[in-house]
Design a protein around this motif. Structure first.
Motif, mmCIF file in Angstrom:
data_model
loop_
_atom_site.group_PDB
_atom_site.id
_atom_site.type_symbol
_atom_site.label_atom_id
_atom_site.label_comp_id
_atom_site.label_asym_id
_atom_site.label_seq_id
_atom_site.Cartn_x
_atom_site.Cartn_y
_atom_site.Cartn_z
ATOM 1 N N ASP A 81 -45.101 19.051 14.369
ATOM 2 C CA ASP A 81 -45.926 19.019 15.578
ATOM 3 C C ASP A 81 -45.119 18.436 16.746
ATOM 4 O O ASP A 81 -44.502 17.367 16.621
ATOM 5 C CB ASP A 81 -47.173 18.159 15.323
ATOM 6 C CG ASP A 81 -48.086 18.115 16.531
ATOM 7 O OD1 ASP A 81 -48.881 19.040 16.698
ATOM 8 O OD2 ASP A 81 -47.980 17.139 17.311
ATOM 9 N N GLU A 82 -45.102 19.147 17.851
ATOM 10 C CA GLU A 82 -44.263 18.741 18.978
ATOM 11 C C GLU A 82 -44.637 17.363 19.519
ATOM 12 O O GLU A 82 -43.765 16.588 19.933
ATOM 13 C CB GLU A 82 -44.361 19.790 20.097
ATOM 14 C CG GLU A 82 -43.687 21.112 19.782
ATOM 15 C CD GLU A 82 -42.185 20.952 19.551
ATOM 16 O OE1 GLU A 82 -41.571 20.031 20.137
ATOM 17 O OE2 GLU A 82 -41.622 21.726 18.764
ATOM 18 N N LYS A 83 -45.912 17.021 19.521
ATOM 19 C CA LYS A 83 -46.332 15.709 20.011
ATOM 20 C C LYS A 83 -45.800 14.601 19.098
ATOM 21 O O LYS A 83 -45.331 13.554 19.572
ATOM 22 C CB LYS A 83 -47.855 15.642 20.102
ATOM 23 C CG LYS A 83 -48.453 16.516 21.196
ATOM 24 C CD LYS A 83 -49.955 16.347 21.268
ATOM 25 C CE LYS A 83 -50.556 17.220 22.386
ATOM 26 N NZ LYS A 83 -52.034 17.097 22.436
ATOM 27 N N ASN A 84 -45.890 14.824 17.805
ATOM 28 C CA ASN A 84 -45.379 13.829 16.857
ATOM 29 C C ASN A 84 -43.868 13.675 17.001
ATOM 30 O O ASN A 84 -43.336 12.556 17.008
ATOM 31 C CB ASN A 84 -45.727 14.229 15.425
ATOM 32 C CG ASN A 84 -47.216 14.147 15.149
ATOM 33 O OD1 ASN A 84 -47.959 13.525 15.899
ATOM 34 N ND2 ASN A 84 -47.643 14.773 14.072
ATOM 35 N N LYS A 85 -43.170 14.797 17.096
ATOM 36 C CA LYS A 85 -41.707 14.752 17.222
ATOM 37 C C LYS A 85 -41.286 14.041 18.501
ATOM 38 O O LYS A 85 -40.372 13.215 18.504
ATOM 39 C CB LYS A 85 -41.142 16.175 17.185
ATOM 40 C CG LYS A 85 -41.292 16.852 15.829
ATOM 41 C CD LYS A 85 -40.872 18.301 15.854
ATOM 42 C CE LYS A 85 -39.386 18.454 15.975
ATOM 43 N NZ LYS A 85 -38.957 19.861 15.842
ATOM 44 N N SER A 86 -41.973 14.355 19.596
ATOM 45 C CA SER A 86 -41.637 13.726 20.879
ATOM 46 C C SER A 86 -41.860 12.219 20.836
ATOM 47 O O SER A 86 -41.053 11.434 21.353
ATOM 48 C CB SER A 86 -42.472 14.349 22.007
ATOM 49 O OG SER A 86 -42.157 15.721 22.159
ATOM 50 N N ALA A 87 -42.964 11.809 20.197
ATOM 51 C CA ALA A 87 -43.269 10.373 20.109
ATOM 52 C C ALA A 87 -42.225 9.648 19.265
ATOM 53 O O ALA A 87 -41.803 8.526 19.597
ATOM 54 C CB ALA A 87 -44.665 10.180 19.506
ATOM 55 N N ILE A 88 -41.789 10.267 18.183
ATOM 56 C CA ILE A 88 -40.780 9.653 17.318
ATOM 57 C C ILE A 88 -39.446 9.532 18.057
ATOM 58 O O ILE A 88 -38.789 8.482 18.036
ATOM 59 C CB ILE A 88 -40.620 10.463 16.011
ATOM 60 C CG1 ILE A 88 -41.884 10.341 15.161
ATOM 61 C CG2 ILE A 88 -39.391 9.986 15.223
ATOM 62 C CD1 ILE A 88 -41.937 11.278 13.982
ATOM 63 N N ILE A 89 -39.039 10.612 18.709
ATOM 64 C CA ILE A 89 -37.761 10.601 19.441
ATOM 65 C C ILE A 89 -37.787 9.570 20.567
ATOM 66 O O ILE A 89 -36.797 8.881 20.818
ATOM 67 C CB ILE A 89 -37.447 12.006 19.977
ATOM 68 C CG1 ILE A 89 -37.109 12.936 18.801
ATOM 69 C CG2 ILE A 89 -36.290 11.971 20.971
ATOM 70 C CD1 ILE A 89 -36.934 14.387 19.187
ATOM 71 N N LYS A 90 -38.936 9.427 21.228
ATOM 72 C CA LYS A 90 -39.042 8.426 22.311
ATOM 73 C C LYS A 90 -38.849 7.009 21.761
ATOM 74 O O LYS A 90 -38.152 6.186 22.368
ATOM 75 C CB LYS A 90 -40.396 8.527 23.002
ATOM 76 C CG LYS A 90 -40.516 7.607 24.224
ATOM 77 C CD LYS A 90 -41.843 7.781 24.925
ATOM 78 C CE LYS A 90 -41.865 6.979 26.226
ATOM 79 N NZ LYS A 90 -41.561 5.551 26.029
ATOM 80 N N LEU A 91 -39.450 6.734 20.591
ATOM 81 C CA LEU A 91 -39.271 5.411 19.990
ATOM 82 C C LEU A 91 -37.808 5.163 19.632
ATOM 83 O O LEU A 91 -37.287 4.057 19.795
ATOM 84 C CB LEU A 91 -40.135 5.278 18.731
ATOM 85 C CG LEU A 91 -41.599 4.871 18.920
ATOM 86 C CD1 LEU A 91 -42.275 4.704 17.564
ATOM 87 C CD2 LEU A 91 -41.710 3.569 19.711
ATOM 88 N N ILE A 92 -37.151 6.197 19.126
ATOM 89 C CA ILE A 92 -35.734 6.062 18.780
ATOM 90 C C ILE A 92 -34.917 5.761 20.036
ATOM 91 O O ILE A 92 -34.058 4.870 20.043
ATOM 92 C CB ILE A 92 -35.217 7.347 18.098
ATOM 93 C CG1 ILE A 92 -35.906 7.549 16.746
ATOM 94 C CG2 ILE A 92 -33.703 7.292 17.907
ATOM 95 C CD1 ILE A 92 -35.585 8.870 16.076
ATOM 96 N N GLU A 93 -35.192 6.503 21.092
ATOM 97 C CA GLU A 93 -34.455 6.290 22.347
ATOM 98 C C GLU A 93 -34.749 4.931 22.962
ATOM 99 O O GLU A 93 -33.941 4.386 23.724
ATOM 100 C CB GLU A 93 -34.793 7.416 23.333
ATOM 101 C CG GLU A 93 -34.246 8.776 22.882
ATOM 102 C CD GLU A 93 -34.702 9.910 23.765
ATOM 103 O OE1 GLU A 93 -35.719 9.721 24.496
ATOM 104 O OE2 GLU A 93 -34.081 10.990 23.726
ATOM 105 N N ASP A 94 -35.926 4.362 22.611
ATOM 106 C CA ASP A 94 -36.289 3.036 23.106
ATOM 107 C C ASP A 94 -35.694 1.913 22.258
ATOM 108 O O ASP A 94 -35.882 0.737 22.568
ATOM 109 C CB ASP A 94 -37.811 2.884 23.153
ATOM 110 C CG ASP A 94 -38.430 3.686 24.286
ATOM 111 O OD1 ASP A 94 -37.677 4.108 25.179
ATOM 112 O OD2 ASP A 94 -39.660 3.902 24.269
ATOM 113 N N GLY A 95 -35.027 2.281 21.141
ATOM 114 C CA GLY A 95 -34.351 1.254 20.358
ATOM 115 C C GLY A 95 -34.716 1.141 18.904
ATOM 116 O O GLY A 95 -34.276 0.229 18.213
#
Length: 553
Positions: A81-95
């Motif tokens: 799911d694109e929303k789930n993937k985007s949320a996970i990637i954002k957390l990774i980019e946040d640290g």
């Protein structure tokens, strides 16, 4: 040499080197969450997501029951799911580390299911959560030794305390010749997967982990025995009784009933020719596309369908069911449904435009062959007539383009009460019925949980559908859970059922039973049997009828 015993989960005999799987734990969140290379962590997450989805689809490509397919399909869609993937990637980019980010997002979103008051929804949610945990582990499989599965290099007998389907799929399943568990249930998801893959398996084996890595093991799942370090004489004696599930009737002239295989569709097409040797009984096409980010094109569908159809020997059936995106079988790409017309509210949850593309693809995928196109979940005559016109229009369009296509027949899945009650009217619009016994079994048990036994209500629904087909001179087939019951074959033949499609694991048994019964019974609708079924009111009476039919034949 010594022998252990347990409960058979999947029959057969396998011999290979023991590979012990220690219990795998989730990665501890020991990091402070600081990531010095977010790009590397994102790549790690995306690669793990892609590989995990492929492992799920390798099971769905077989003939596992609807429950397994729905579960794995749902999680694959959830994972992609694109929303789930985007949320996970954002957390990774946040640290965050990749596995921590995935765990945080996926576990939290699954609380809607796991904390639901409805017991059935909660149970389904817990199954999804278990898959999510397996996925989180897979992200860092190379990072910590306790979460790394062994690399199989030859024929291997997997020995473990317990094992989930997802963890099992992380292995090279083509090298797994048998599975032995100290725990486990034959009715579990793993048991179903192992039967689908024809991997001999024995569960509930006391002291299974006493077996050492590298020891030679023979798993005789026909008798429920695990023989460790057998003598050459014992090994030869057991292997001489091996059942390779290939005891097919090779002379189809002995059968006046078609018995073929039900399979799913996947990007990784099954390489073995065995499932196709007697035809494609039913292709469940939707599983090919659940993880597509975009709606599949005609060219993409033709490419995959052609690979499957090319494996079918000349003279054997090619039968494909059109998309069924109902319930939890939702694709990742958005579905465009009809907002008016006969397909508005269609139970298969697919609109005219995509359905027309699939019909064209099916017709283009096997030129000069005959294909049976099956429409699922019909409940209205207006749907049936519209779909017949749609097939005709697609075929006409291909002809006008000067392209080669298949000749075709149309069939309706009879799997709703509405289709049963209007069976004769539906039969006037197709050349064949295919009874979905699993779905009808659920309706016959509602509102209770689906009954695994063959009930009078289900028997009546099947009989009514067969009567409607008989009155309109339409042939009848059956698929699903109850099609795998060899004791029901005489009853099916007496109702005029001449087409049976079952999973790979059951086909040998059903072909053998059908061959035996076909020698003494004509395959035609019996008004006498129909009347008896309609008068039955208890499971005991139905059981007696089935016993009598088996005894007479």
């Amino acid at each position: 040499m010594y022998t252990l015993s347990g409960v058979t989960a999947a029959e057969g005999i396998g011999t290979g080197t023991a590979v012990i799987l220690d219990k795998l734990h989730e990665i501890d969140d020991i990091s402070d969450g600081i990531v010095y290379d977010a790009k590397t962590e994102v790549c790690k997450y995306e690669k793990a997501s892609e590989l995990f989805a492929k492992r799920l689809y390798s099971v769905m490509s077989g003939s596992a029951p609807d429950k397994i397919r729905d579960l794995f399909g749902s999680f694959s869609g959830f994972l992609n799911d694109e929303k789930n993937k985007s949320a996970i990637i954002k957390l990774i980019e946040d640290g965050c580390l990749a596995h921590i980010a995935a765990k945080s997002i996926l576990y939290e979103k699954l609380k809607t299911y796991t904390h639901n008051e409805d017991a059935e929804i909660k149970a389904f949610g817990n199954e999804l959560l278990n898959l999510a945990k397996e996925f989180v582990i897979s992200i860092n499989q190379d990072a910590k030794s306790e979460s790394t599965l062994p690399t199989l290099t030859g024929p291997s007998v997997i020995i473990a305390k317990d094992l989930s389907p997802a963890k099992f799929l992380c292995l090279r399943t083509d090298l797994v010749v048998a599975v032995v568990l100290e725990y486990g249930s034959a009715s579990s998801h793993l048991g179903t997967v192992l039967r689908d893959l024809r991997i001999p398996s024995i569960f509930s084996v006391d002291n299974a982990l006493s077996i050492k890595n590298g020891e030679l093991v023979i798993v005789d799942a026909n008798s429920g025995d695990v023989v460790v370090e057998p003598t050459q004489e014992t090994k030869q004696s057991i292997l001489s009784e091996q059942n390779d599930f290939t005891d097919f009737c090779e002379d189809d002239s002995l059968l006046n009933v078609t018995v073929a295989t039900t399979i799913g569709a996947t990007r990784e097409i099954i390489e073995s020719i065995l499932p196709y040797s007697h035809g494609l009984g039913l292709l469940r096409s939707e599983f090919l596309f659940l993880s597509n980010k975009k709606e599949p094109t005609e060219a993409e569908m033709v490419k995959v369908f052609s690979k499957i159809f090319s494996k079918i020997p000349d003279g054997y059936p090619i039968t494909a069911r059109t998309f069924d995106f109902s319930d939890d079988k939702k694709p990742v790409f958005p579905l465009i449904l009809d907002d008016k017309g006969p397909l508005k509210g269609y139970g298969a949850n697919v609109g005219t435009r995509l359905l027309a593309l699939e019909i064209r693809s099916l017709l283009l995928s096997a030129p000069n062959r005959k294909i049976k196109i099956v429409f699922p979940l019909l409940s209205r005559i207006s749907e049936a007539k519209y779909l017949m016109d749609l097939v005709s229009s697609c075929a006409k369009g291909i002809d006008e383009e000067g392209l080669k296509r298949s000749s075709y027949e149309t069939a309706f899945m009879i799997e709703t009460p509405a289709a049963v009650l209007s069976a004769r009217a539906f039969a006037q619009n197709c050349s064949m019925f295919i009874i979905g016994s699993s779905s009808l079994g659920q309706y016959a048990s509602a509102p209770r949980e689906s009954d695994l036994t063959f009930t009078p209500a289900l028997a009546k629904m099947i009989a009514i559908a067969c009567k409607g087909a008989f009155e309109e001179n339409v042939s009848v087939g059956i698929v699903g859970h109850f099609a795998t019951r060899s004791d029901l074959i005489p009853l099916f033949l007496k109702l005029g059922i001449s087409y049976i499609s079952v999973n790979n694991y059951s086909i040998s048994k059903i072909r053998a039973a059908t061959e035996r019964y076909c020698q003494s019974i004509p395959v035609e609708f019996s008004k006498e049997i129909y009347d008896k079924i309609m008068q039955i009111s208890s499971a005991k009476e139905l059981s007696e009828l089935i016993k009598v039919l088996n005894y007479e034949l």
